[in-house]
Design an enzyme around this catalytic site. Structure first.
Site: not given
Length: 319
Positions: A272, A54
Site C-alpha cells: 500500500s 492505524k
C-alpha cells in the site's frame, strides 16, 4: 523528572502517548530524476508503537469514547479489521485496561492472529470469501444482537478516525516541511488518513493539493487499500472540498515501487505504501513536465515485514 532534551528523547506517562510524531524522510534518490525544485518526502508510520498508521485512529476513537462515557473503564471494544487496526486496538486496549474483540476474515495471516491473541484480543472469524466487507457486516450483526454489551468504534464511520489525522498527521507534516508542502498523496483504506490529513492541511493552506490513491480494480493485490466502487463506501469518505483527485494505481506498480524503495532508499514498505509512492511519482512527473516546483508528501502506513508470515508461537507451549 526533567525531560532529557539534550538527547531528544521523550519521557511519557504511558505508551498510549507515544503515538504520532513520526519521522518525515526525504526520498532523495527517488526525486533526483525530476531535477531541482521537486522534492519527495515520506511519513514513516511504522514508528508508531503498534507498527502502523492505524495507531493514530484507534487511539483517537478509544480515548474520545472513554472521555465522553460511551466506553466505560474496563469495558469491551469490538470492531472489524483485516490487519493493522486490529493490532492497534489490541495493544491500546491492553494499555488502557480494556477488553478487545476483533472480527477478522478467517484467512488473515497466522502472524496477525497470533500477535493480536498474544496481546489479549478475542478473535471472531468471518467468511474468508467476503473479505473486509464481510467482517464489517458480521461485526455489525454482533453489535445489533447485544447493543449494550460492547462498545463498537466502527472505524469506517467514526469521525474520530479522520480527526486523529486532522489534529495530528496534518500538523506534523506542516511543521516538518516548514509549511512548504504543496501536495499530499495517500492511499484509500478506511479513508480516514487521506480525509483527515487533507482536511487539516487545507485548513492551514487551501492551496495544498490532496490526492487519494486507490487500486485500479476490485480484484487487486494491494492489501490495506480499498477499491471504492466495489466495496462498502465508508461513511467518513466525504471527499468534496478535501480530495482534489483520485489516482487509480495498479497492483504491479505498487509492488514494483515497494521493491525499488528497498533497493534504492533502504526502505522496506508494504505494498500500500508502494502504491502511495506510485501516485506521488505521477504527481511529480506532471510537475516536471509543466516546469513547476513542488514539495510532495506521501505516507507509508507500515513496514514490509508486517506482511511476512510469522513462525508459530504458542505462549502455552512447553519446551
Amino acid at each position: 523528572m526533567r525531560t532529557p532534551h539534550r538527547y531528544g528523547a521523550r519521557v511519557l506517562p504511558s505508551l498510549v502517548e507515544a503515538v504520532g510524531r513520526t519521522p518525515l524522510v526525504r526520498l532523495a534518490r527517488t526525486d533526483a530524476r525530476f531535477g531541482e525544485g521537486i522534492t519527495l518526502w515520506a511519513k514513516l508510520e511504522w514508528f508508531n508503537p503498534g507498527g502502523s498508521v492505524k495507531d493514530r485512529a484507534a487511539r483517537q476513537m478509544l480515548t474520545e469514547a472513554l472521555a465522553d462515557g460511551r466506553l466505560k473503564p474496563g469495558g469491551t471494544v469490538i470492531d472489524s479489521t483485516s490487519g493493522n487496526t486490529g493490532i492497534a486496538y489490541s495493544w491500546l486496549c491492553a494499555a488502557l485496561g480494556l477488553k478487545c474483540v476483533l472480527v477478522m476474515p478467517e484467512n488473515v495471516t497466522h502472524g496477525r492472529k497470533a500477535f493480536t491473541r498474544t496481546l489479549g484480543a478475542e478473535i471472531v472469524y468471518s467468511d474468508p470469501l467476503e473479505g473486509s466487507d464481510g467482517a464489517i457486516l458480521k461485526a455489525q450483526a454482533l453489535v445489533r444482537a447485544e447493543p449494550d454489551r460492547r462498545f463498537y468504534p466502527d472505524q469506517y464511520s467514526n469521525p474520530a478516525n479522520p480527526r486523529a489525522h486532522e489534529l495530528g498527521t496534518a500538523r506534523e507534516i506542516w511543521a516538518q516541511t516548514g509549511g512548504a508542502v504543496t501536495h499530499f498523496v495517500a492511499g484509500i483504506g478506511t479513508t480516514g488518513t487521506v480525509m483527515g490529513t487533507g482536511r487539516g492541511l487545507k485548513a492551514l493552506s487551501p492551496s495544498v493539493q490532496v490526492l487519494a490513491v486507490e487500486p485500479d480494480d476490485g480484484l487487486h493485490g494491494l492489501e490495506g487499500l480499498k477499491h471504492l466502487a466495489s466495496s462498502i463506501r465508508p461513511a467518513i469518505w466525504q471527499p468534496e472540498g478535501v480530495v482534489d483527485e483520485i489516482l487509480p494505481i495498479g497492483t504491479e506498480a505498487g509492488w514494483d515501487e515497494s521493491e525499488r524503495l528497498l533497493r534504492e532508499e533502504g526502505l522496506a514498505v508494504g505494498h500500500s505504501g508502494g502504491a502511495a509512492l506510485a501516485g506521488a511519482l505521477r504527481v511529480a512527473q506532471r510537475l516536471h513536465e509543466a516546469g513547476e516546483p513542488g514539495t510532495i508528501v506521501t505516507l507509508f502506513p507500515d513496514r514490509a515485514d508486517r506482511y511476512f508470515e510469522a513462525g508459530v508461537w504458542d505462549p502455552s507451549q512447553t519446551w
